[in-house]
Design an enzyme around this catalytic site. Structure first.
Site, mmCIF file in Angstrom:
data_model
loop_
_atom_site.group_PDB
_atom_site.id
_atom_site.type_symbol
_atom_site.label_atom_id
_atom_site.label_comp_id
_atom_site.label_asym_id
_atom_site.label_seq_id
_atom_site.Cartn_x
_atom_site.Cartn_y
_atom_site.Cartn_z
ATOM 1 N N GLY A 51 0.819 -1.201 0.000
ATOM 2 C CA GLY A 51 0.000 0.000 0.000
ATOM 3 C C GLY A 51 0.854 1.253 0.000
ATOM 4 O O GLY A 51 1.993 1.249 -0.485
ATOM 5 N N CYS A 52 0.343 2.323 0.560
ATOM 6 C CA CYS A 52 1.043 3.609 0.571
ATOM 7 C C CYS A 52 2.389 3.513 1.278
ATOM 8 O O CYS A 52 2.465 3.081 2.432
ATOM 9 C CB CYS A 52 0.169 4.646 1.259
ATOM 10 S SG CYS A 52 1.007 6.203 1.577
ATOM 11 N N PHE A 53 3.444 3.954 0.605
ATOM 12 C CA PHE A 53 4.762 3.836 1.232
ATOM 13 C C PHE A 53 4.942 4.775 2.411
ATOM 14 O O PHE A 53 5.810 4.551 3.255
ATOM 15 C CB PHE A 53 5.921 3.966 0.241
ATOM 16 C CG PHE A 53 5.851 5.074 -0.789
ATOM 17 C CD1 PHE A 53 5.179 6.264 -0.566
ATOM 18 C CD2 PHE A 53 6.493 4.908 -2.011
ATOM 19 C CE1 PHE A 53 5.145 7.277 -1.518
ATOM 20 C CE2 PHE A 53 6.474 5.917 -2.979
ATOM 21 C CZ PHE A 53 5.793 7.104 -2.724
ATOM 22 N N CYS A 55 2.906 4.989 4.852
ATOM 23 C CA CYS A 55 2.513 4.146 5.986
ATOM 24 C C CYS A 55 3.585 3.113 6.300
ATOM 25 O O CYS A 55 3.974 2.927 7.455
ATOM 26 C CB CYS A 55 1.205 3.417 5.684
ATOM 27 S SG CYS A 55 -0.218 4.458 5.349
#
Length: 220
Positions: A51-53, A55
């Site tokens: 997912g979002c890097f 995070c």
């Protein structure tokens, strides 16, 4: 800030499984021989997409033995990917992190455990509202030992939970460092809406269930 994709687009992404993941160039990446990154100053490197890097970077930096987490792109077939290009889903790349760690303190197997404990393991092509092949889950292996660790963990988790695990398993090829403004994003932008509402809650959910003795007292 990450955007919420309309439901009809999500339906298309799931029904088509995104052409970036099934074309011949992508298949060549999946079938390639893994490249092993040598130790540097006693530190090893591992690569994960989840997912979002923004995070994922913060999650890994909360783990003892992790020296640094760098945001970037990996798993695709285009050179010099950018954030804008990656978001089209046409590069084959996913947002990924390079984990620089001390193998004397934390093992690759523990890093794999961190990976699975910090995400929705059943979500295909994304995490939460971040949807698309650029947000898909991939674990990269550099040798057969790492590959076996990943596959055993994935199989055991599927059996334990009674679900299909979405994470793909790729041979590592190359990691492209993301633009400077993506690095240490949570640390530098603690009041950003996405960080407050998505990134920090995800970090806290992970820390609440991961063994405390494996976590840093402060991760910055």
């Amino acid at each position: 800030m990450k955007k919420i994709i309309p439901l009809f687009i999500i339906a298309i992404l799931f029904s088509c499984q995104n052409t970036a993941q099934v074309n011949s160039k992508q298949q060549a990446v999946i079938n390639a021989e893994p490249i092993e990154v040598p130790l540097k100053n006693g530190k090893a490197r591992a690569y994960f997409a989840s997912g979002c890097f923004w995070c994922v970077e913060a999650i890994y930096e909360s783990v003892k033995g992790v020296e640094e987490s760098i945001s970037g792109y990996s798993g695709g077939y285009t050179d010099n990917p950018t954030y804008a290009a990656s978001n089209t889903g046409n590069t084959g790349h996913a947002e990924a992190v390079e984990i620089i760690y001390d193998p004397k303190i934390v093992s690759f197997e523990t890093l794999v455990n961190v990976y699975f404990e910090s995400q929705n393991v059943t979500q295909v092509n994304g995490q939460g509202n971040d949807r698309g092949s650029q947000y898909r889950s991939i674990i990269f292996y550099q040798n057969e030992t790492q590959k076996l660790i990943i596959l055993k963990k994935k199989e055991a988790l599927a059996k334990e939970l009674g679900v299909k695990i979405a994470a793909e398993v790729y041979p590592f090829q190359k990691f492209w460092v993301a633009e400077d403004y993506h690095q240490n994003y949570e640390k530098l932008h603690p009041n950003n809406g996405y960080i407050r509402n998505v990134s920090i809650p995800r970090l806290n959910r992970f820390k609440a269930k991961f063994p405390k003795e494996l976590l840093k007292e402060h991760h910055y």
